[in-house]
Design a protein around this motif. Structure first.
Motif, PDB file in Angstrom:
ATOM      1  N   ALA A 289       8.353  -5.746  10.948  1.00 54.59           N
ATOM      2  CA  ALA A 289       7.584  -6.972  11.186  1.00 54.59           C
ATOM      3  C   ALA A 289       8.273  -8.187  10.571  1.00 54.59           C
ATOM      4  CB  ALA A 289       6.178  -6.815  10.610  1.00 54.59           C
ATOM      5  N   LEU A 290       9.071  -7.959   9.535  1.00 60.67           N
ATOM      6  CA  LEU A 290       9.747  -9.068   8.852  1.00 60.67           C
ATOM      7  C   LEU A 290      11.058  -9.475   9.527  1.00 60.67           C
ATOM      8  CD1 LEU A 290       9.412 -10.730   6.158  1.00 60.67           C
ATOM      9  CD2 LEU A 290       7.704  -8.961   6.544  1.00 60.67           C
ATOM     10  N   PHE A 291      11.701  -8.538  10.232  1.00 69.45           N
ATOM     11  CA  PHE A 291      13.052  -8.810  10.739  1.00 69.45           C
ATOM     12  C   PHE A 291      13.136 -10.078  11.600  1.00 69.45           C
ATOM     13  CE2 PHE A 291      13.878  -3.936  10.489  1.00 69.45           C
ATOM     14  CZ  PHE A 291      14.047  -4.032   9.122  1.00 69.45           C
ATOM     15  N   PRO A 292      12.199 -10.289  12.570  1.00 69.31           N
ATOM     16  CA  PRO A 292      12.312 -11.523  13.373  1.00 69.31           C
ATOM     17  C   PRO A 292      12.138 -12.775  12.524  1.00 69.31           C
ATOM     18  CG  PRO A 292      10.767  -9.970  14.371  1.00 69.31           C
ATOM     19  CD  PRO A 292      11.098  -9.434  13.026  1.00 69.31           C
ATOM     20  N   GLU A 293      11.326 -12.678  11.461  1.00 66.11           N
ATOM     21  CA  GLU A 293      11.120 -13.836  10.587  1.00 66.11           C
ATOM     22  C   GLU A 293      12.410 -14.188   9.851  1.00 66.11           C
ATOM     23  OE1 GLU A 293       8.349 -15.583  10.454  1.00 66.11           O
ATOM     24  OE2 GLU A 293       7.656 -14.270  12.057  1.00 66.11           O
ATOM     25  N   ILE A 294      13.125 -13.167   9.405  1.00 69.93           N
ATOM     26  CA  ILE A 294      14.380 -13.409   8.684  1.00 69.93           C
ATOM     27  C   ILE A 294      15.400 -14.029   9.641  1.00 69.93           C
ATOM     28  CG2 ILE A 294      16.217 -12.324   7.327  1.00 69.93           C
ATOM     29  CD1 ILE A 294      14.105 -10.015   6.791  1.00 69.93           C
TER      30      ILE A 294
ATOM     31  N   LYS B 111       0.829  -1.223   0.000  1.00 66.27           N
ATOM     32  CA  LYS B 111       0.000   0.000   0.000  1.00 66.27           C
ATOM     33  C   LYS B 111       0.856   1.263   0.000  1.00 66.27           C
ATOM     34  CE  LYS B 111      -4.412  -1.617   1.247  1.00 66.27           C
ATOM     35  NZ  LYS B 111      -4.314  -2.774   2.158  1.00 66.27           N
ATOM     36  N   THR B 112       1.996   1.210   0.713  1.00 67.07           N
ATOM     37  CA  THR B 112       2.800   2.432   0.834  1.00 67.07           C
ATOM     38  C   THR B 112       3.582   2.732  -0.448  1.00 67.07           C
ATOM     39  OG1 THR B 112       4.092   0.960   2.251  1.00 67.07           O
ATOM     40  CG2 THR B 112       3.220   2.921   3.266  1.00 67.07           C
ATOM     41  N   PHE B 113       4.125   1.693  -1.086  1.00 72.27           N
ATOM     42  CA  PHE B 113       4.929   1.931  -2.300  1.00 72.27           C
ATOM     43  C   PHE B 113       4.323   1.321  -3.559  1.00 72.27           C
ATOM     44  CE2 PHE B 113       8.832   2.043   0.639  1.00 72.27           C
ATOM     45  CZ  PHE B 113       8.765   3.420   0.734  1.00 72.27           C
TER      46      PHE B 113
ATOM     47  N   PRO C 189       3.147  15.970   9.438  1.00 72.07           N
ATOM     48  CA  PRO C 189       2.547  14.748   9.993  1.00 72.07           C
ATOM     49  C   PRO C 189       2.307  13.667   8.944  1.00 72.07           C
ATOM     50  CG  PRO C 189       0.957  16.561  10.009  1.00 72.07           C
ATOM     51  CD  PRO C 189       2.274  17.141   9.619  1.00 72.07           C
ATOM     52  N   ILE C 190       2.090  14.075   7.704  1.00 72.91           N
ATOM     53  CA  ILE C 190       1.882  13.068   6.648  1.00 72.91           C
ATOM     54  C   ILE C 190       3.169  12.282   6.426  1.00 72.91           C
ATOM     55  CG2 ILE C 190       1.363  12.741   4.183  1.00 72.91           C
ATOM     56  CD1 ILE C 190      -0.348  15.306   4.339  1.00 72.91           C
ATOM     57  N   VAL C 191       4.281  13.019   6.329  1.00 76.34           N
ATOM     58  CA  VAL C 191       5.572  12.358   6.114  1.00 76.34           C
ATOM     59  C   VAL C 191       5.908  11.464   7.312  1.00 76.34           C
ATOM     60  CG1 VAL C 191       8.047  12.732   5.799  1.00 76.34           C
ATOM     61  CG2 VAL C 191       6.421  14.187   4.588  1.00 76.34           C
ATOM     62  N   VAL C 192       5.669  11.960   8.528  1.00 74.67           N
ATOM     63  CA  VAL C 192       5.956  11.173   9.731  1.00 74.67           C
ATOM     64  C   VAL C 192       5.156   9.874   9.703  1.00 74.67           C
ATOM     65  CG1 VAL C 192       5.586  11.093  12.233  1.00 74.67           C
ATOM     66  CG2 VAL C 192       6.646  13.112  11.201  1.00 74.67           C
ATOM     67  N   THR C 193       3.880   9.954   9.359  1.00 77.99           N
ATOM     68  CA  THR C 193       3.019   8.767   9.342  1.00 77.99           C
ATOM     69  C   THR C 193       3.525   7.742   8.324  1.00 77.99           C
ATOM     70  OG1 THR C 193       1.158  10.145   9.953  1.00 77.99           O
ATOM     71  CG2 THR C 193       0.618   7.988   9.041  1.00 77.99           C
TER      72      THR C 193
ATOM     73  N   LYS D 201       6.912   6.132   9.457  1.00 74.82           N
ATOM     74  CA  LYS D 201       6.773   5.163  10.537  1.00 74.82           C
ATOM     75  C   LYS D 201       6.062   3.899  10.052  1.00 74.82           C
ATOM     76  CE  LYS D 201       7.128   6.210  14.787  1.00 74.82           C
ATOM     77  NZ  LYS D 201       6.963   6.618  16.172  1.00 74.82           N
ATOM     78  N   LYS D 202       5.138   4.068   9.121  1.00 73.90           N
ATOM     79  CA  LYS D 202       4.427   2.903   8.563  1.00 73.90           C
ATOM     80  C   LYS D 202       5.426   1.997   7.826  1.00 73.90           C
ATOM     81  CE  LYS D 202       0.127   1.866   6.125  1.00 73.90           C
ATOM     82  NZ  LYS D 202       0.550   0.962   5.097  1.00 73.90           N
TER      83      LYS D 202
END
Ligand code: FES
Ligand SMILES: [Fe+2]
Length: 372
Positions: free
Chosen positions: A326-331, A203-205, A311-315, A318-319
């Motif tokens: 969320a992926l780092f522990p899986e790797i 969604k973000t990129f 605030p848009i850039v910050v959001t 951070k997203k």
């Protein structure tokens, strides 16, 4: 375009993401000689302001002495206490929290309670350990090695490229950090490729930029990725706002990694520095410092646009951070059990350059400055 046209070897083995020995060698050969971006000058604007960090097994204290920033090992020469346990604060004097020894900006002692108890005075062994401190724009860098290149030399062409991005037309918006249960190289390597975009940031990129719109540069100490943003509605709106704020809209996205651990990236609306620090063989801390455009044109419209964008850039920043996180522990879990050699595709070729840097730094005995 990519530099390589064929896949590349995954130079590091899975155990190099888990072992204590590797971690110790990296602290000594990769991190002790490096410059570390820790904060911004806006974090300690007044005399007496200080910040402290526990990174690289080294407690670091940065303090504003009458407008001049100095960095020290946050350890007292009296009986080894940390001088302060606060992450941030302000005090009239640099004074140890245990018995109150005071220090000046050179690290020498000032007032000592009941000083006569320490006669004869051992001046040589009563000074704080000072670290080198330099700035690039408003970013404050510290080096814990006594000798080595200065910051400008160490960053090479990245110094001039990024100094104006942190300050001037951009202002500090947010600093944040997170601890991850993974080796620091997992984080760094993730930042070095656009291959994961469709699955991790749908969604973000959206989709990954095509090769024709992905420009790579591979150097021994750093690598570059550049792409042009699509001419869609959000980017046309950004262009309008950036121009109203007195800036040129380039439509370029730049991403640099200075090996081993610093990422600079940004669009016209923002500039982001991210730095990953190992905190153990299987853990790391990821610090981000975000600047957003405020423009050089003054006036109510420019100010309002700056306040609107921030605030848009910050959001979004951070997203993206959380999606990757969320992926780092899986790797890491995969690395712990992997029987594979791994492979690096051409879109991921910056990882190969990074792994070469790591492998070269650790190969063979060498004399590198240690923490003094
Ligand atoms: S340990 Fe710092 S004054 Fe005693
Ligand atoms: Fe990502």
């Amino acid at each position: 375009m990519f530099v390589n046209q064929h896949h590349l070897a995954h130079l590091l083995r899975p155990d190099q993401y888990t072992s204590e020995e590797q971690y110790r060698a990296e602290l000594r050969h990769l991190f002790a000689p490096a410059w570390h971006p820790l904060c911004t000058v806006t974090d300690l604007p007044r005399p007496g302001d200080f910040v402290s960090f526990d990174l690289l097994e080294t407690p670091i204290l940065i303090r504003n002495f009458d407008g001049e920033l100095r960095a020290f090992l946050n350890v007292c020469p009296h009986r080894h206490a940390r001088i302060t346990g606060k992450a941030k604060g302000s005090s009239e004097k640099l004074r140890c929290q245990y018995h109150g020894w005071e220090f000046n900006k050179e690290g020498g002692t000032g007032k000592i309670p009941e000083a006569k108890a320490f006669r004869p005075w051992d001046r040589e062994n009563s000074c704080l350990t000072a670290f080198r401190l330099e700035t690039c724009g408003e970013l404050v860098f510290v080096n814990i090695a006594a000798t080595g290149p200065n910051l400008r030399e160490w960053l090479g062409p990245l110094f001039e490229r990024w100094a104006p991005a942190f300050g001037g037309a951009y202002r500090h918006a947010l600093t944040w950090e997170a601890d991850f249960p993974c080796n620091w190289k997992v984080v760094l390597e993730n930042s070095l490729e656009s291959y994961h975009i469709p699955l991790v940031h749908p969604k973000t990129f959206g989709d990954m930029p095509p090769e024709e719109n992905s420009w790579h540069e591979l150097e021994p100490t750093y690598s570059t990725y550049k792409t042009m943003v699509p001419n869609d509605f959000p980017n046309r709106s950004s262009a309008w706002m950036v121009r109203r704020m007195g800036e040129t809209f380039t439509g370029e996205y730049w991403h640099h990694v200075r090996h081993p651990h610093i990422t600079f990236s940004g669009l016209d609306v923002h500039k982001l520095m991210m730095c990953v620090f190992p905190t153990g063989p299987r853990t790391c801390r990821y610090r981000s410092i975000l600047y957003t455009v405020r423009g050089t044109r003054r006036g109510p419209l420019a100010r309002a646009l700056g306040r609107f964008l921030r605030p848009i850039v910050v959001t979004v920043a951070k997203k993206v951070f959380n999606e990757d996180g969320a992926l780092f522990p899986e790797i890491q879990r995969g690395l712990e059990a992997s029987p594979h050699r791994g492979v690096i595709g051409t879109r991921e070729e910056r990882i190969f350059t990074f792994q070469q840097f790591v492998a070269d730094a650790l190969r063979g005995p060498r004399e590198l400055p240690l923490v003094s």
